[in-house]
Structures are given as structure tokens and as C-alpha cells.
Scaffold this active site. Structure first.
Site, PDB file in Angstrom:
ATOM      1  N   SER B 148      34.780  40.551  46.824  1.00  0.00           N
ATOM      2  CA  SER B 148      35.285  40.870  45.493  1.00  0.00           C
ATOM      3  C   SER B 148      35.974  42.236  45.509  1.00  0.00           C
ATOM      4  O   SER B 148      36.966  42.412  46.228  1.00  0.00           O
ATOM      5  CB  SER B 148      34.123  40.796  44.496  1.00  0.00           C
ATOM      6  OG  SER B 148      34.587  40.765  43.177  1.00  0.00           O
ATOM      7  N   ASP B 224      33.830  29.810  41.077  1.00  0.00           N
ATOM      8  CA  ASP B 224      33.727  31.253  40.830  1.00  0.00           C
ATOM      9  C   ASP B 224      34.275  31.537  39.431  1.00  0.00           C
ATOM     10  O   ASP B 224      35.439  31.257  39.144  1.00  0.00           O
ATOM     11  CB  ASP B 224      34.548  31.964  41.909  1.00  0.00           C
ATOM     12  CG  ASP B 224      34.425  33.467  41.872  1.00  0.00           C
ATOM     13  OD1 ASP B 224      34.306  34.024  40.769  1.00  0.00           O
ATOM     14  OD2 ASP B 224      34.470  34.078  42.953  1.00  0.00           O
ATOM     15  N   HIS B 257      30.488  32.997  42.755  1.00  0.00           N
ATOM     16  CA  HIS B 257      30.826  34.367  43.184  1.00  0.00           C
ATOM     17  C   HIS B 257      29.626  35.097  43.801  1.00  0.00           C
ATOM     18  O   HIS B 257      29.720  36.264  44.140  1.00  0.00           O
ATOM     19  CB  HIS B 257      31.318  35.143  41.953  1.00  0.00           C
ATOM     20  CG  HIS B 257      32.127  36.372  42.272  1.00  0.00           C
ATOM     21  ND1 HIS B 257      33.368  36.314  42.862  1.00  0.00           N
ATOM     22  CD2 HIS B 257      31.888  37.700  42.084  1.00  0.00           C
ATOM     23  CE1 HIS B 257      33.846  37.536  43.016  1.00  0.00           C
ATOM     24  NE2 HIS B 257      32.966  38.398  42.560  1.00  0.00           N
TER      25      HIS B 257
END
Lengths: 279, 279
Positions: B148, B224, B257
Site C-alpha cells: 500500500s 480490496d 487489503h
């Protein structure tokens, strides 16, 4: 039963759930990992993991790295919280090693704890019945494993309920709680000062009259700071020897009490369970 | 350098450390996993892992399950915190996606952040110099990976410093921060409102003039929740296509995620790095 969150993981599914527990007198959290085989419609055997002091239903699922191997072997994993949470009792969070997050997997008989602290009946009865009803998990093909307080819980569960578990293993278990400070503190409060009542909740005491039909696999790190005061694996080895109980006790040089220790050897444990469960 | 804790793990050693950082203007925490080969005296290549928003130097080491494979491949793992911590600035913890635990791996130019927020120089310069001095870690044989915000950091680090990394990979990276809300919020505050200054900190913008000598490995889950608003992997695919930058972008059905996603695919990433590093 309410779904809190679900995650895809090694082509299986990890979920965190909540349900109303009768034996623990209120809502309880638990977690289930289903391997790919279960998502394809097969009923798979489950390994119940009982965590140690301060842990929750999340700890094992996040820290142990067990799902990779469970996916490959076609095993479900089930974890629960370490005490009742909904019924709050006076001073239940005064101690990190008693009360909240420290239910010791016993059925308390002493007030006020007897109002909710029935973790043994929960993990050996209510929780399996629930997950075997709600998930594609095989009935009567269970393994049980635990760490520290949960290692104690797993060994006691397997010894007290012949036939309910086909396999059992433990990491750094409190196998003689009647003879160590952690156990004495917890058992005296949950069960009362009469030590005769403790014997049903102490692995080494249970081995005087019971045996598990299979080998106990127990791993212990030599750098575990609780080794000499709380864990004392030599007492377990002695009790198994006297009882004729097969025990595979493995001492691991330099390993401590953390989930890093568990992560290193969890694959060996899952393979031990898989063999007994015919996977 | 001060040792906080050390643990044995897959026959290697995981340590959590603290040192006084010059570029981050105060003490910083980091973690190092040394595989068994390093404990036997070999200098091994290291993979730097940059974590995402809200994480610390512990997150990857606890949740990703990476050490099993790193031990087998003979790779060290190095993780750091996600922002300076010692120099506290006004309102630095008002937001979960800016300030504390959200350093974005840039070198801030705007007051007051420029007093300490130099995470790019930290992860690409000061930290490697430190660990290559203090641990049996090979010089000039580095890989870098991130998740991320940390995926953004890893890709930017690899593109901006030719030759410093032999391999790079990312999980769900913020690869076009100039064009998404998270990135716009962070870059405007750390670097100012002039968007020309952002281009040096945006993977897709950097690819207009730079290429990495190797394939970018990028994994992204289709479930996600940040996929469409913050991550936009199609922008990375397009930028790589225009630049002639080799990219292996893998979309994974149903993955989210979380670190459960990372845990599932970290072995593929470590093998990608190991190939480039000759392990």
C-alpha cells in the site's frame, strides 16, 4: 451467529464471528479458517486451537502462520476467545493472569465466576456443536491444540473426553497447574481452596487415572522465561511415564514463549493431527 | 543501536532494535530477521519491507509469515517504522492517513514536517548503511518490497536509485499518488501545493523518464476496498506499457487489503527477489 469479517487466505476463507453463548452467558467471538477443500463442498476435520493468557480469537489466526499448511492438508482451524467477555464481574480485569482473557478453560464453581466462566464446556461442547452445524466441518473428527494456558486446556479436554478428539498437541503447556503459581492462583479462585477439586483440571493429576488414545505431542522452548516456574515439562514427562501415556516431548534450544516459537513448529503439529485424522 | 527484544524463529533470529536516526531527527525502531545461513557466518542479501498506513516495524514481522521462506532461501528481512516518532509535531496524530504512522516514504520539504519526516532518505540510505554495518547482511545486494503506502515507497525507491536494488515488488501499491485522495492529501502537505514537486514521488510519473532494470512484481486483490479509489493498478499498467517497463501485475480474485493477502503471496515475492539476488 453473526459474521464480523471474512478474508480470503491461501485460497480458503478466514472468518471472525460472534454468537450468543449459553454456557458463557452472553455473546462470544470465535474464528474459523476453512481450507480450499471445504469451499469445494467437502466436510473437513477441524483443529481447535486454545490460546494463552491475554489472547483473543484473533491471536492464533494472525500470528501463527498456520493457514498455509492447513490449506494444503485440508484441515479447518477453529479458535475462540480466552474468557467470557459479555458478563463483566467485579475486579475481572484487575489481573492479566486471572479473569478477563484468562478463563483457564475450566468450568468455574465459585461465585461470582460460576455465573459465566465455563470455558471448558464452551470449547468442548457448545463451540464444536455450533461450528459443525454452521460450517462444512466434519462431526467426530476433531483435533485439539493449545499454547500455555491453552495447552493446559487442550490436554485436559482430550483426557476428560475420550473419543471426542482423535489427536492432541500443545505448545509450552501449563501441564501441572496445581503445582505452579499461575495455576494455583486461577484454580483456587475458579474452583475453591479444596485442592481435591483441582485434580479434574490438571493434566498431570488426570494422568493418574486416565490416558489419551494416541501420542501427546508437546513442544517446549528452552529459552521460555516461564519454563522453570510455570511450565515444568519434566512433571508432564514423569506423569506420562508412570501412566504409560505415549508422549513426544520436544525441547527446542533457544526458543521462547512467543508466537514466533509456535509459527516455527505449527506445521509439525498440523501434520501430527492430520495423520490421526486420516488426511 | 539498542536491542529491544530478540526471538528464535525458523532456526534464525528476529530482533527488534532502536537507534538514533539523523535523518528522522530522533530514535527510530526497526526489525531484522536473520536466516540460519547468516547465523552460520554468511553475509546474506536483505529484503527491505515497507509497511502501510497505521503499521509499525512489528507488523510485517508478526503478520506476514515471511520468515519460513526467508529462512529456506537464505534472505534477511528488514522492516522499519512508518514515520518518525520521536519528534512530535502539532496535529501529527489527528489523521490516520497523514503524520504519525503515515510518513509516505518521502522527504518532506514543508514546515513543520521537514524537521523530521525524511522517510525516503531513511529507508534508502541511513537504514541500509546501519544494518549492513551491524549485521551479517551483504552490501549492494538488496531487494525492496512494500504494501500500500509502502508499495508506493518501494517502487519509488527502486526507480529513483538505479543500482541500489536488484529487485522490487509490491502488494496493492499506491502507484499514482498524485491522482488519488490519499496521495494528494499527503503529498500536498509534505511537499507543498506545487504538483511539479510531486512527480519525483509518484511511480507513474517517474516512469515517464525512468525504468527499473528488472521486472516489477505487483500483486493486487480484487476485493480490496481501496482498489478503485486509491490504488488504481490500471494506471500503473498503462505507465509501464508506455515506458516499456516490464511489469508482472497479478490480480487475485477475492483477496482484500489485509496481511492475510500478503501472507498468501509473500513466498512468491521472496522467490522473485531471491532469483534476482542469486539465491
Amino acid at each position: 451467529m453473526k459474521t464480523r469479517t471474512e478474508h480470503r487466505l491461501f485460497d480458503g476463507k478466514l472468518g471472525f464471528y460472534e454468537h450468543d453463548s449459553t454456557v458463557c452467558a452472553g455473546p462470544m467471538h470465535f474464528s474459523v479458517y476453512l481450507p480450499p477443500a471445504a469451499l469445494s463442498g467437502e466436510r473437513v476435520p477441524a483443529i481447535y486451537f486454545l490460546a494463552g493468557l491475554t489472547c483473543t480469537e484473533e491471536t492464533f489466526m494472525i500470528k501463527a502462520g498456520a493457514q498455509r499448511c492447513a490449506a494444503a492438508l485440508g484441515l479447518a482451524l477453529v479458535a475462540c476467545d480466552t474468557s467470557p467477555r459479555a458478563t463483566r464481574l467485579p475486579h475481572d480485569d484487575d489481573h492479566w493472569d486471572f479473569g478477563q482473557a484468562a478463563g483457564y478453560y475450566v468450568d468455574a464453581t465459585q461465585a461470582p465466576w460460576s455465573r459465566a466462566y465455563h470455558m471448558h464446556s464452551y470449547v468442548t461442547g457448545e463451540l464444536p456443536a455450533l461450528v459443525e452445524r454452521e460450517f462444512p466441518i466434519a462431526v467426530e473428527a476433531r483435533g485439539i491444540c493449545g499454547h500455555s494456558m491453552g495447552g493446559h486446556g487442550a490436554l485436559v479436554a482430550a483426557l476428560r473426553h475420550p473419543g471426542r478428539y482423535r489427536s492432541v498437541s500443545a505448545f509450552a503447556p501449563i501441564a501441572a497447574p496445581s503445582r505452579v503459581p499461575w495455576g494455583q492462583k486461577a484454580l483456587s479462585r475458579y474452583l475453591g481452596e479444596d485442592r481435591a477439586a483441582w485434580a479434574d483440571w490438571d493434566t498431570c493429576e488426570l494422568l493418574r487415572t486416565r490416558r489419551f488414545d494416541g501420542t501427546l505431542l508437546v513442544d517446549q522452548g528452552t529459552a521460555d522465561k516461564f519454563l522453570e516456574t510455570e511450565l515444568k515439562p519434566s512433571l508432564l514427562a514423569e506423569a506420562c511415564n508412570v501412566a504409560g501415556q505415549p508422549l513426544q516431548l520436544r525441547m527446542h534450544e533457544g526458543y521462547d514463549h512467543s508466537y514466533f516459537f509456535i509459527a516455527t513448529f505449527i506445521e509439525d503439529h498440523l501434520r501430527h493431527h492430520a495423520r490421526a485424522l486420516g488426511r
